[in-house]
Design an enzyme around this catalytic site. Structure first.
Site, PDB file in Angstrom:
ATOM      1  N   ILE A   1       5.522   4.633   1.192  1.00  0.00           N
ATOM      2  CA  ILE A   1       4.191   4.234   0.735  1.00  0.00           C
ATOM      3  C   ILE A   1       3.142   4.619   1.775  1.00  0.00           C
ATOM      4  O   ILE A   1       3.448   4.703   2.973  1.00  0.00           O
ATOM      5  CB  ILE A   1       4.151   2.713   0.430  1.00  0.00           C
ATOM      6  CG1 ILE A   1       2.793   2.284  -0.156  1.00  0.00           C
ATOM      7  CG2 ILE A   1       4.550   1.887   1.636  1.00  0.00           C
ATOM      8  CD1 ILE A   1       2.768   0.876  -0.736  1.00  0.00           C
ATOM      9  N   CYS A   2       1.924   4.836   1.308  1.00  0.00           N
ATOM     10  CA  CYS A   2       0.759   5.113   2.138  1.00  0.00           C
ATOM     11  C   CYS A   2       0.865   6.500   2.771  1.00  0.00           C
ATOM     12  O   CYS A   2       1.001   7.490   2.071  1.00  0.00           O
ATOM     13  CB  CYS A   2       0.584   3.998   3.170  1.00  0.00           C
ATOM     14  SG  CYS A   2      -1.039   3.947   3.970  1.00  0.00           S
ATOM     15  N   ALA A   3       0.843   6.609   4.074  1.00  0.00           N
ATOM     16  CA  ALA A   3       0.976   7.901   4.754  1.00  0.00           C
ATOM     17  C   ALA A   3       2.429   8.347   4.845  1.00  0.00           C
ATOM     18  O   ALA A   3       2.714   9.536   5.019  1.00  0.00           O
ATOM     19  CB  ALA A   3       0.380   7.816   6.155  1.00  0.00           C
TER      20      ALA A   3
ATOM     21  N   GLY B   1       4.333   5.142  -3.031  1.00  0.00           N
ATOM     22  CA  GLY B   1       3.157   4.314  -3.282  1.00  0.00           C
ATOM     23  C   GLY B   1       1.971   4.880  -2.521  1.00  0.00           C
ATOM     24  O   GLY B   1       2.129   5.555  -1.504  1.00  0.00           O
TER      25      GLY B   1
END
Length: 181
Positions: free
Chosen positions: A102-104, A149
């Site tokens: 998720i994210c980076a 995500g």
């Protein structure tokens, strides 16, 4: 019971890691946090010190069902720099077992060829590192054994998707009800 690991490097995004731990444990999933640092204590991106359950050297990487990478720029950079973890993620994906980020953190998968031919999402600004992936821009994207995500605001949706994947709709619905969702 299926073993799940969440890998923590200094600078990990607090809510993404701990939301996944919380939701999965509520659903009865055997999830352990794994420090990829040289210490069992890992510092989040917002200076929350977390004592991981185990060190990377003690993780049974060949036998886990799901590997989860929280984002956070520092945490993601520590993931990218950890050759042992990257090798384990590649092997996990090749076996068709779940690799989630998720994210980076999906960028760590992208630059290492793990997302080739897959749909995935990532925090805005990291699209160039998603080598071979079709970037969807969705909150959460599931493509076979790859679950990604977009960012911290999607941590609950991401965690519930992981739970639903492992334990099914009934357990997921029960956890949501218990959380008043």
């Amino acid at each position: 019971m299926k073993k799940v690991y969440i890998f923590l490097g200094d600078g990990f995004e607090t809510v993404e890691a701990l939301m996944s731990v919380d939701v999965l444990r509520r659903g009865g999933v055997d999830v352990e946090t794994v420090s990829i640092m040289n210490d069992i204590k890992v510092l989040s991106s917002h200076n929350v010190e977390v004592k991981a359950d185990i060190m990377l050297k003690d993780a049974e990487l060949d036998s886990c069902e799901m590997m989860i990478l929280p984002g956070g720029l520092g945490g993601t950079n520590n993931i990218k720099a950890n050759d042992k973890l990257i090798s384990a993620l590649k092997a996990q994906a090749e076996k068709g077992k779940y690799v989630c980020a998720i994210c980076a953190a999906p960028s760590a998968l992208g630059i290492n060829g793990i997302l080739k031919g897959k749909k995935a999402t990532v925090y805005p600004g990291f699209e160039a590192e998603m080598k071979g992936a079709e970037v969807t821009g969705e909150n959460v994207t599931v493509d076979g054994n790859i679950i990604t995500g977009k960012g911290p605001g999607m941590a609950l949706e991401f965690a519930l998707t992981l739970l639903n994947t492992l334990k099914g709709e009934k357990v997921c619905a029960d956890v949501k009800a218990g959380m008043l969702l």
